[in-house]
Scaffold this active site. Sequence first.
Site, mmCIF file in Angstrom:
data_model
loop_
_atom_site.group_PDB
_atom_site.id
_atom_site.type_symbol
_atom_site.label_atom_id
_atom_site.label_comp_id
_atom_site.label_asym_id
_atom_site.label_seq_id
_atom_site.Cartn_x
_atom_site.Cartn_y
_atom_site.Cartn_z
ATOM 1 C CB CYS A 188 -16.745 19.182 -53.512
ATOM 2 S SG CYS A 188 -17.350 20.106 -55.066
ATOM 3 C CB ALA A 190 -15.790 12.375 -51.069
ATOM 4 N N PRO A 191 -13.551 13.275 -48.699
ATOM 5 C CG PRO A 191 -11.864 12.590 -47.345
ATOM 6 C CD PRO A 191 -12.363 13.587 -48.499
ATOM 7 C CB SER A 193 -12.468 15.621 -42.592
ATOM 8 O OG SER A 193 -11.963 16.667 -43.855
ATOM 9 C CE LYS A 194 -12.583 21.649 -45.983
ATOM 10 N NZ LYS A 194 -11.690 20.474 -46.675
ATOM 11 C CG ASP A 219 -17.140 13.580 -54.034
ATOM 12 O OD1 ASP A 219 -16.639 14.458 -53.595
ATOM 13 O OD2 ASP A 219 -16.814 12.786 -54.917
ATOM 14 C CB CYS A 325 -5.877 22.513 -50.356
ATOM 15 S SG CYS A 325 -6.260 21.524 -51.597
#
Length: 793
Positions: A188, A190-191, A193-194, A219, A325
């Site tokens: 998963c 998007a967007p 950064s990971k 995604d 999160c």
Amino acid sequence: VPARARGAAAAGRRGPSVRERGASGRTDGGARGGSRGWAGGYPEIVKENELFERYYRELGIVPDGEWGDFMAALREPLPATLRITGYRSHAREILHCLKEKYFRELQHLEVDGQKIEMPQSLSWYPEELAWHTNLSRKILRKSPQLEKFHQFLVSETECGNISRQEAVSMIPPLLLNVNPHHKILDMCAAPGSKTAQLIEMLHADMNDPFPKGFVIANDVDNKRCYLLVHQAKRLNSPCIMVVNHDASSIPNLQIDVDGRKEVLFYDRILCDVPCSGDGTMRKNIDVWKKWTTQNSLQLHGLQLRIATRGVEQLAEGGRMVYSTCSLNPIENEAVIASLLEKSQGALELADVSSELPGLKRMPGITKWKVMLKDGQWFEEWKDVPSNRQTQIRPTMFPVKDEEKLKAMNLERCLRILPHHQNTGGFFVAVLIKKSPMPWNKSQPKVTSFKGAKMLSFNNVSQLFLESLHDRKHTIIVLYLPFSDNTEQSKKEGVCGPPPSKKMKLFGFKEDPFVFLPEDDPLFLPIQKFYALDPSFPKMNLLTRTQEGKKRQLYMVSKELRNVLLNNSEKMKVINTGIKVWSRNSDGEQFGCAFRLAQEGIYTLYPFIHARIINVCIEDVKILLTQENPFLSKFSSETQKKVKDMATGSIVLKYDPDPAKPDDLQCPIVLCGWQGKTSLRAFVPKNERLHYLRMMGVEVFKAKRKEEESQNKTGEEVQHRLAQTEEGMDVEDKEHDLVTKMEAEIGEKSSHSPVENSAMEVENKIEDLDQSGRNANSHVIQESKDTDTSNMKD
């Protein structure tokens, strides 16, 4: 990525519920939160939620005596954090520039009565490459005193040298322990950064342009895939592929291993699932108003399905990181416990207590209860009334068997609480796969009927009925006439979208991926012109068109080529490959129809043995600050090197001199063009500014002009895009300009050149950059997703 709407991160992918998120993957509240900042967007929202406090007080996830600190931290704005791209050779130069220039300017500064604290490095992030400050996003964006620092962050982010990423979001990739040879799936993504962190880890060895590993970033949201493409493209890697699938049913891929087809299993999987996002209350204030326990109840099943699909595709001995999160055990420990229970010993939780020293964490919990949004509690599944059993499922409850519970080691999970180190809330679990999942241990037998083309319908029916009477699992593979076209396509190296009859594609239609045949006449002039090394992997070159002139040439790693060629019918690829050559509008007259592209120069450079000019640092400054400088402006050494070189595309290489420690101490490779009387660099605007900053040249530009440029209406942008020839990018347009100038200059070399400052260069290419930014056919669809509020980190 600009700071605009990163606060909608959690609402973007992890909004209050699946139903509210819908197809767009975000909530309206999240979009507002991101675009309007802290104070301006939510003056009416009170940061109180009685149900939230009641729920988490009862669960006891916060240590005794810390509840007040926990709630106070949630009501404070989230500090700004940034990460320096780790694999770039000039990461140390960026770090030095930050510490010695921009951070020093923040000392003793007060903004709106708030004293600005000196940024501090995150103690648990390696090599001081991640930093945080007490600056909120609103202050950072709006304060005139911080305008220069903000401009630096925006520009360096667009170059890919800095990622402005929440601190806790950096944890999962670090715990994956990625090596350059690993095959990685980001389920998963998007967007992105990971995903960017994972790409950096693949390229830990800068001397290897093609690491054996790769990242497949997936995604479910087609539009958000283009945000992912934008993030990944900043890192200029040939080892990244962006695909568009439902993570809970992402297909098994095949690869060719010594002439036989094998299922692709991943060495590392990042499973950062959609969640309720109550750990993001500090940046996504809308959660305060919308939070209920119903959000977690609705998402639990999806999270478990995605995690299950992940471990199915994990290689034995591989590592999967599950993260959210959210602080809610229904989305965290309950998912992990259910996964461990049905794995029957195939999975185990890794003990990562010694990893990331300095990171303050809480252990996972083993006891929790389930609460409905009306406040009703349930401790066991047997207590749930039948009319509630569609909302509450057995997998949401903790395991009652004490021996099983102890064997699971749920305390090895990590929960990050906001008040412990001034971050958001987060949950991480690291899983190791010791053996195949129980339902995958007995692989089905594959029966191939090679003469199936001649079978009638009755024959096929009979074979199917016979297979039903066989107690062993049997898969019947029929070779029907249409398969000839597929085989022919593979021979021609064409990897297009699957036929519409076999898979209905949603979203934008993608161009095919066409690999250059080994005997393609297009390549020979390129090879000769640039004196490419015999080891150059020409079979990895591809284009995005089957007919007409090939305008751009892209390159992927050998391993991604293998994946593309063997899975074109089951995989929807949004983007892959790095651009390495672009066609000149009139290139044949210069000896080669294709010029080098800056995007791929660091990948290509090790294979090029001709048309390389070593330049000194003063020459680099001239190249980056003057639009089309005459040869006479360069050092005598450079003039001698280009004297007998034919007109055309060149490589400009700067090597640092250790004897001059005050000069830039990292190598630079630029694409350029040598004309009859001039020499220039073809480098995108932000990359120019980056190099100039590293050399100590002041490139600050008034923010007002940039805002004016950014406030152009969408209609104007679309009008420009419509007028831009397909495949034409900024560098192409710059090249055409230079070619015309060369024709005009020709016999007029006695005219004095006009020198331009760095600021003038930036302003002159502003309009060119704006109109051409999204015109590259390789990423043209990015322009179709103008809502950048759909972000999660």
